[in-house]
Write an enzyme that holds these catalytic residues in place. Structure first.
Site, mmCIF file in Angstrom:
data_model
loop_
_atom_site.group_PDB
_atom_site.id
_atom_site.type_symbol
_atom_site.label_atom_id
_atom_site.label_comp_id
_atom_site.label_asym_id
_atom_site.label_seq_id
_atom_site.Cartn_x
_atom_site.Cartn_y
_atom_site.Cartn_z
ATOM 1 N N LYS A 195 69.058 46.300 103.376
ATOM 2 C CA LYS A 195 68.494 46.473 102.041
ATOM 3 C C LYS A 195 67.497 47.622 102.105
ATOM 4 C CE LYS A 195 65.514 44.030 98.852
ATOM 5 N NZ LYS A 195 65.092 42.717 98.400
ATOM 6 N N LYS A 253 72.760 46.916 100.218
ATOM 7 C CA LYS A 253 72.125 47.005 98.905
ATOM 8 C C LYS A 253 71.205 48.207 98.876
ATOM 9 C CE LYS A 253 68.759 44.482 96.177
ATOM 10 N NZ LYS A 253 67.776 43.433 96.185
HETATM 11 C C1 PBG Z 1 64.584 40.103 95.913
HETATM 12 C C2 PBG Z 1 65.574 40.827 95.092
HETATM 13 C C3 PBG Z 1 65.405 42.042 94.425
HETATM 14 C C4 PBG Z 1 66.591 42.317 93.809
HETATM 15 C C5 PBG Z 1 67.444 41.275 94.079
HETATM 16 N N1 PBG Z 1 66.800 40.367 94.890
HETATM 17 C C6 PBG Z 1 64.215 42.874 94.327
HETATM 18 C C7 PBG Z 1 63.797 43.549 95.581
HETATM 19 O O1 PBG Z 1 64.313 43.251 96.615
HETATM 20 O O2 PBG Z 1 62.919 44.414 95.609
HETATM 21 C C8 PBG Z 1 66.884 43.517 92.994
HETATM 22 C C9 PBG Z 1 68.237 43.546 92.436
HETATM 23 C C10 PBG Z 1 68.455 44.580 91.403
HETATM 24 O O3 PBG Z 1 67.723 45.557 91.262
HETATM 25 O O4 PBG Z 1 69.432 44.418 90.672
HETATM 26 N N2 PBG Z 1 64.367 38.796 95.437
#
Ligand code: PBG
Length: 331
Positions: A195, A253
């Site tokens: 991520k 991601k």
């Molecule tokens: C964390 C989480 C996030 C997103 C999904 N799960 C925010 C982050 O990690 O900063 C973002 C997903 C999106 O932008 O569609 N709980």
């Protein structure tokens, strides 16, 4: 003798021919719609940042899940919007918290639908970070304890899969031990393994708080745990770690700017692989379509086909309904 002897265009002449030789197919069962649960009943609060999406009260969300099942969707990713945010993200741990209630309601309504729960504190804390923050630092090991409690709450509520998204070191191993210890050996883990510290999550954070910059993202802190944008080798190391610690599904991601990572991950590990088409990706497509610059249906379906071509087995998305509507194999 006529020239040329090889005519690749022969197989592109009609829709039927193109469908016959298509290398990858996108099916509704690969789509994992992300859904947001809010308190109340009969609530459908449209999310401006994610056109076509709404925050749903638990009753509405269960109906939406049933409708998605009927369209061929087999899994949903559930988020909860709490009544009150606090430093320890306490509602995420509560048996009667919004996320636990949503999980239980969906499992009651559509028992076969796979419920994936986002296992994270970010929706539940005022700073929006994924764990406990002290003196400007995101604490690793202390936050793991909370994540384990959150995962157990989710498993008890009926989640089939927990999806830790915090990018904390050791989170998969810790969750696996906690779940096994709690009698949930069959609860799967979808690891947000690679991520990135992307700007493309901003619309997700800003949902429901237009003009309120109070919850803007602290990139300095975010970059201390989410991955540095230019790193690809490191993504493979992160994925290897998560698989070794017991991840059942690994995720990359965001999606579209990161398809090189998707490709490398699939080639190297061959493990079940998810791609998250995040909020910023959706917002870009929707905004361009609104300006009349691109065709929305084509853009969404093309972007998903590209994820699948790169190696994704499943796609977390905000546009499942739209894509199923234009369903991929038609043209
Ligand atoms: C964390 C989480 C996030 C997103 C999904 N799960 C925010 C982050 O990690 O900063 C973002 C997903 C999106 O932008 O569609 N709980």
């Amino acid at each position: 003798m006529s020239y040329p002897t090889e005519r690749p265009r022969r197989l592109r002449r009609t829709a039927a021919l193109r469908q016959l030789v298509r290398e990858r197919r996108l099916a509704p069962a690969q789509l994992v719609p992300a859904l947001f649960a809010v308190h109340g009943t009969h609530v459908r609060r449209p999310i401006d940042e994610l056109p076509g999406n709404a925050q749903l009260s638990v009753d509405e969300l269960a109906e939406e899940a049933a409708a998605l099942w009927d369209l061929g969707v087999r899994a949903v990713l559930l988020f909860g919007v709490p009544k009150k945010k606090d430093e320890t993200g306490s509602e995420a741990l509560a048996e009667d918290g919004i996320q636990a209630r949503a999980i239980a309601a969906v499992k009651r309504r559509v028992p076969e639908l796979i419920v994936v729960a986002d296992t994270c504190m970010s929706m539940f804390t005022p700073h929006g970070h994924s764990g406990l923050v002290r003196e400007g630092r995101l604490l690793n090991d202390e936050s793991l304890e909370s994540l384990c409690q959150i995962a157990l709450t989710q498993a008890r509520a009926g989640a089939d899969m927990v999806a830790p998204s915090a990018m904390l070191d050791g989170q998969i191993g810790a969750l696996r031990r906690a779940l096994d210890g709690g009698g949930f050996a069959d609860t799967c883990i979808m690891a947000y393994a690679a991520k990135y510290a992307s700007c493309l999550y901003d619309p997700f954070f800003r949902q429901g708080q237009k003009g309120d910059t109070g919850n803007d993202v602290d990139y300095e802190l975010k970059q201390t745990h989410q991955m540095d944008i230019p790193n690809g080798d490191e993504a493979l190391r992160e994925i290897a770690l998560d698989l070794r610690e017991g991840a059942d599904v690994v995720m990359v991601k965001p999606g579209l700017w990161y398809l090189d990572v998707v490709w490398r991950a699939k080639e190297k590990f061959g493990a079940p692989l998810a791609v998250y088409n995040v909020s910023g990706e959706c917002a870009m497509l929707a905004a361009a379509a609104k300006e009349g610059m691109i065709d929305f249906d084509r853009a969404v379906s093309e972007s998903m086909q590209c994820c699948v071509r790169a190696g994704a087995d499943m796609i977390v998305t905000y546009f499942a309904r739209q894509v199923i509507d234009v369903m991929m194999d038609r043209a």
